[in-house]
Design a protein around this motif. Sequence first.
Motif, short mmCIF file in Angstrom:
data_model
loop_
_atom_site.label_atom_id
_atom_site.label_comp_id
_atom_site.label_asym_id
_atom_site.label_seq_id
_atom_site.Cartn_x
_atom_site.Cartn_y
_atom_site.Cartn_z
N GLN A 344 0.82 -1.20 0.00
CA GLN A 344 0.00 0.00 0.00
C GLN A 344 0.86 1.25 0.00
O GLN A 344 0.53 2.25 -0.67
N ALA A 345 1.98 1.23 0.72
CA ALA A 345 2.88 2.39 0.72
C ALA A 345 3.46 2.64 -0.66
O ALA A 345 3.58 3.80 -1.10
N TRP A 346 3.83 1.57 -1.37
CA TRP A 346 4.31 1.73 -2.74
C TRP A 346 3.23 2.34 -3.64
O TRP A 346 3.52 3.19 -4.48
N LYS A 347 2.01 1.88 -3.45
CA LYS A 347 0.92 2.43 -4.26
C LYS A 347 0.69 3.90 -3.93
O LYS A 347 0.54 4.74 -4.84
N ASP A 348 0.68 4.24 -2.65
CA ASP A 348 0.46 5.63 -2.25
C ASP A 348 1.57 6.53 -2.76
O ASP A 348 1.32 7.71 -3.06
N GLY A 349 2.79 5.99 -2.88
CA GLY A 349 3.91 6.79 -3.34
C GLY A 349 4.07 6.84 -4.85
O GLY A 349 5.01 7.48 -5.35
N GLY A 350 3.20 6.16 -5.59
CA GLY A 350 3.26 6.18 -7.04
C GLY A 350 4.26 5.21 -7.65
O GLY A 350 4.55 5.28 -8.85
N PHE A 351 4.77 4.28 -6.85
CA PHE A 351 5.78 3.34 -7.34
C PHE A 351 5.18 2.10 -8.00
O PHE A 351 5.86 1.39 -8.72
N TRP A 352 3.92 1.83 -7.72
CA TRP A 352 3.33 0.54 -8.12
C TRP A 352 3.01 0.48 -9.61
O TRP A 352 3.13 -0.57 -10.23
N ASP A 353 2.60 1.58 -10.18
CA ASP A 353 2.09 1.56 -11.55
C ASP A 353 3.16 1.76 -12.61
O ASP A 353 2.88 1.63 -13.80
N GLY A 354 4.38 2.08 -12.23
CA GLY A 354 5.43 2.30 -13.21
C GLY A 354 6.12 1.01 -13.61
O GLY A 354 5.74 -0.09 -13.19
N PRO A 355 7.16 1.10 -14.42
CA PRO A 355 7.92 -0.09 -14.81
C PRO A 355 8.72 -0.64 -13.64
O PRO A 355 9.13 0.10 -12.73
N VAL A 375 28.67 -6.84 -8.40
CA VAL A 375 27.41 -6.08 -8.43
C VAL A 375 27.57 -4.76 -7.68
O VAL A 375 27.17 -3.69 -8.17
N LEU A 376 28.16 -4.81 -6.50
CA LEU A 376 28.24 -3.61 -5.68
C LEU A 376 29.25 -2.59 -6.22
O LEU A 376 29.18 -1.41 -5.86
N SER A 377 30.15 -3.03 -7.08
CA SER A 377 31.06 -2.07 -7.71
C SER A 377 30.34 -1.15 -8.68
O SER A 377 30.83 -0.07 -9.00
N GLU A 378 29.17 -1.57 -9.12
CA GLU A 378 28.40 -0.79 -10.10
C GLU A 378 27.09 -0.27 -9.55
O GLU A 378 26.62 0.81 -9.94
N LEU A 379 26.47 -1.02 -8.64
CA LEU A 379 25.14 -0.65 -8.16
C LEU A 379 25.21 0.56 -7.24
O LEU A 379 26.01 0.61 -6.30
N GLN A 380 24.36 1.53 -7.52
CA GLN A 380 24.17 2.67 -6.63
C GLN A 380 22.84 2.51 -5.92
O GLN A 380 21.86 2.05 -6.50
N VAL A 381 22.80 2.89 -4.65
CA VAL A 381 21.59 2.69 -3.89
C VAL A 381 20.40 3.40 -4.51
O VAL A 381 19.25 2.95 -4.43
N GLU A 382 20.66 4.53 -5.19
CA GLU A 382 19.57 5.26 -5.85
C GLU A 382 18.93 4.44 -6.96
O GLU A 382 17.78 4.68 -7.33
N GLN A 383 19.66 3.47 -7.51
CA GLN A 383 19.11 2.64 -8.59
C GLN A 383 18.06 1.66 -8.09
O GLN A 383 17.36 1.05 -8.90
N ASP A 425 11.23 8.23 -13.56
CA ASP A 425 12.66 7.94 -13.54
C ASP A 425 13.16 7.80 -14.99
O ASP A 425 12.66 6.94 -15.73
N PRO A 426 14.16 8.59 -15.41
CA PRO A 426 14.61 8.53 -16.81
C PRO A 426 15.62 7.42 -17.09
O PRO A 426 16.06 7.28 -18.24
N ASN A 427 15.95 6.61 -16.10
CA ASN A 427 17.06 5.66 -16.24
C ASN A 427 16.61 4.21 -16.38
O ASN A 427 17.42 3.30 -16.18
N ILE A 428 15.36 3.99 -16.75
CA ILE A 428 14.83 2.63 -16.79
C ILE A 428 15.63 1.76 -17.76
O ILE A 428 15.98 0.61 -17.45
N GLN A 429 15.91 2.27 -18.94
CA GLN A 429 16.66 1.47 -19.92
C GLN A 429 18.07 1.15 -19.42
O GLN A 429 18.62 0.08 -19.70
#
Length: 495
Positions: A344-355, A375-383, A425-429
């Motif tokens: 429900q929190a994801w839905k309320d925040g607009g995260f549920w309906d996106g890709p 993985v961690l050498s490349e992954l950023q928490v913002e991703q 989010d413009p970084n989906i691809q």
Amino acid sequence: MGSSAHSRRNILRGIGAGAVVVGWNAVTGTWATTSASAEGVIPVPPLDGTLETSPAVLGEFSKDWGGFITATPKAVLRPGSVQDVVKIINYARANCLKVTVNGQSGTADDQESHSFWGNAAVPGGIAIDAKGFSTIHSITSTHAIVGAGVSLHQLSAATLDRGLIVPSQTDYLRLSVGGVASVGGFGGTVPKYGLFSDMIEEVEVVTGAGQVQTASPSVRPDLFNAVINGAGQVAVITKAKVRLMKAPERVRMFTLSYTDLAKWQRDQEFLMRDGRFTHQGGGFSRKPDNSGWWYQIEAGYYYSSPAVPDDAALLAGLNDERSALQVHDHLFRDWTFRVDPGEQAWKDGGFWDGPHPWLHLLVPASKIQTFVPFVLSELQVEQLGAGFTILSPFQTAKVTRPLFAKPNEPVAYLCDLLRMPPPGDPNIQAYLAQNRRFYEKLVSLGGKRYIIGAIPGMTPTQWQRHFGTVWPFLVASKRRYDPDGVLTPGQGFFS
């Protein structure tokens, strides 16, 4: 029953106001209505349910939760009986159409296929709404018999009312029994009991040849092994017998944190061998001060009164950063449905309906010290957005059905990047490309993917590589049980 009743049942609704479809026109590739010429039209057989073609309904079945693939079916079957599935499969075979079951998971107001890359897509074909099989037929002390469209959430609510629970099931429960049985199903008790699909003791199916069959490990085992974890390639599951056990009253959860990946892995595998916890999982997350990553173990001790957990004994021999220890005690029912508030929190925040560029990988234990740092050498928490990670061990011998491809080691780890990007989010691809890089690196290390998830560019050759030694069994089963290749094209295994 008179022909007028049959014709009412046989309506395909929504092509136009009052239009009644009488059959499929293979020449024009359209449904023929009563007002159209009957030349070249093959009549639809009488149905107990309905076949629908309204744009609104087709739109609901044209997308999935991943949000990357859109493919519109020609019609949606709302089955009123198993025989409806038989008739539609045979009709599809005769008319060169494809058929796929759509689990329509989720809550009442946002049901959709909970797949990520068009796995349940059937462009130009017929989607079967699994909700037509949403009956819980019986519950005993050892098993439940349920329709394939029953969600794990519905099943858990019903069994907990009787003090019972499925030993192993997914953490997110708004998924259909048939859908999860077709792919595997990971949750926190996999280290002890195996996948959800290992909880399936028997299935009723309609094969791609239009035959109703019952299958189990002892009755038609070849069919059973092709159905379980078989991604809908050989049959439509209509009913399943699911194992149950006594549910505890409470669960005490311990979150253990580590800065050293090697210590974390040793403790994970020690605990799995030791067996003191019923629930065992983990993941990695940034420290609150952003100075590095925590590697975490989530361990759950199930108990009922008058027993009381001995925390010191449960934590003995572990090498975590004890000052960071978190302990929480829950009623087991609350714990079972713990994901609901987060959803429900994801839905309320607009995260549920996106890709949702989710990644699900299976890492050999011997390669954790190589793959996780990669993985961690490349992954950023913002991703990750509002999402999180999973890094959980399991014993590969606990996975008993052959079509679940797994690393060739006694222990492997589920490694999930459950990204929840913010709206716009413009970084989906870029995330999808990263998923592909992580997957290719893992393959070079002897790992596998979980067949759900968003990994672009999978080819039949790569799927053959994925299934490895069981690929010939999958191919032979497809030819035997779905000889015209009508079932579940969206998975992309063969074309």
